[in-house]
Scaffold this motif. Structure first.
Motif, short mmCIF file in Angstrom:
data_model
loop_
_atom_site.label_atom_id
_atom_site.label_comp_id
_atom_site.label_asym_id
_atom_site.label_seq_id
_atom_site.Cartn_x
_atom_site.Cartn_y
_atom_site.Cartn_z
N PHE A 82 0.83 -1.20 0.00
CA PHE A 82 0.00 0.00 0.00
C PHE A 82 0.87 1.25 0.00
O PHE A 82 2.03 1.22 0.42
N SER A 83 0.30 2.33 -0.49
CA SER A 83 1.00 3.62 -0.55
C SER A 83 0.02 4.73 -0.23
O SER A 83 -1.11 4.73 -0.72
N ASP A 128 -1.21 8.26 -1.13
CA ASP A 128 -1.12 8.91 -2.45
C ASP A 128 -0.60 10.36 -2.36
O ASP A 128 -0.52 11.05 -3.38
N TYR A 171 3.44 6.53 -5.02
CA TYR A 171 2.72 5.30 -5.36
C TYR A 171 2.98 4.86 -6.79
O TYR A 171 2.92 3.66 -7.10
N THR A 188 5.82 2.53 -6.71
CA THR A 188 5.40 1.23 -6.19
C THR A 188 4.69 0.43 -7.27
O THR A 188 4.94 -0.76 -7.45
N GLN A 189 3.82 1.11 -8.02
CA GLN A 189 3.13 0.45 -9.12
C GLN A 189 4.11 -0.10 -10.15
O GLN A 189 3.93 -1.20 -10.68
N GLY A 218 -9.51 5.18 -0.92
CA GLY A 218 -8.33 4.93 -1.73
C GLY A 218 -8.71 4.10 -2.94
O GLY A 218 -9.91 3.93 -3.23
N THR A 277 -7.65 0.39 -5.30
CA THR A 277 -7.00 -0.91 -5.15
C THR A 277 -7.11 -1.74 -6.42
O THR A 277 -8.02 -1.52 -7.24
N THR A 337 -4.00 2.11 -2.55
CA THR A 337 -3.58 3.45 -2.16
C THR A 337 -4.49 3.92 -1.02
O THR A 337 -5.61 3.44 -0.87
N LYS A 379 -6.12 7.35 0.28
CA LYS A 379 -6.39 8.72 -0.14
C LYS A 379 -5.94 9.72 0.92
O LYS A 379 -6.25 9.57 2.10
#
Length: 206
Positions: free
Chosen positions: A126-127, A129, A136, A139-140, A165, A167, A178, A180
């Motif tokens: 998870f990140s 944003d 993020y 990370t993606q 967020g 997903t 993510t 938010k």
């Protein structure tokens, strides 16, 4: 997040070739563009871009920094207390043990993620944003480098009819989400992160 212009972004991509940290000193065009970038983001608090980056000469700033440091120390104390619970720890666990000597540098964690997923372990990545330290989109990128097929398309995940967020779920039991308005660590959005983890650990869809 509109921190820099599209023109600056495209120019940096073209001139710097994706290398923005250790720049060739002969690449004067890239160096000039990085100066322009630094001017745009110098007033941003990188851990959470929504939080103000205060003036170090201000008394209010000193109070804010002290509050952050005390909160970080408290979190560290709690994590050590939890990690050293006698029911599950072998030896003493210490957070950020700077004196620890290591003769191996792990340049990438991707092989470890691959190994864990091949062995059937579920994973949640998870990140926040609004985190500039580990955005993020980076990370993606490394998740996509694993070449896992998408099982559940990109969609919002909700808390009480509000978007918390976004997903997506990949093959090999990997979930990316993510948070938010989230920052670099869990404490910037504790409620959302807690619900995210509770749903994931219990096997519920986010």
């Amino acid at each position: 997040m509109s921190l820099i212009s599209d023109e600056l972004y495209e120019s940096m991509k073209r001139s710097c070739g994706g290398n923005y940290i250790i720049v060739d000193p002969l690449n004067t065009q890239c160096l000039e563009l990085i100066k322009d970038y630094d001017k745009c983001v110098s007033g941003i608090y990188e851990n959470l871009i929504l939080a103000p980056k205060c003036d170090l000469t201000s008394p209010d700033c000193h109070r804010n920094i002290l509050t952050r440091l005390l909160w970080q120390s408290y979190r560290s104390m709690l994590s050590e207390y939890w990690a050293n619970n006698e029911s599950g720890t072998t030896g003493k666990w210490e957070r950020c043990k700077w004196s620890l000597q290591s003769n191996k540098d792990i340049k990438s964690s991707i092989p470890y993620h691959k190994k864990n997923s091949i062995e059937g372990y579920r994973s949640l990545i998870f990140s926040g944003d609004h985190d500039m330290l580990t955005p993020y989109i980076g990370t993606q990128d490394w998740i996509r480098s694993l070449n896992y097929s998408i099982i559940d398309k990109w969609r919002p995940w909700m808390i009480l009819d509000q978007v918390a967020g976004y997903t997506t779920t990949y093959a090999n039991k990997m979930t990316f989400a993510t948070v938010k308005r989230g920052g670099h660590t869990l404490d910037y959005k504790p409620k959302e992160n807690s619900i995210l983890f509770q749903r994931w650990i219990s096997g519920q869809p986010l």
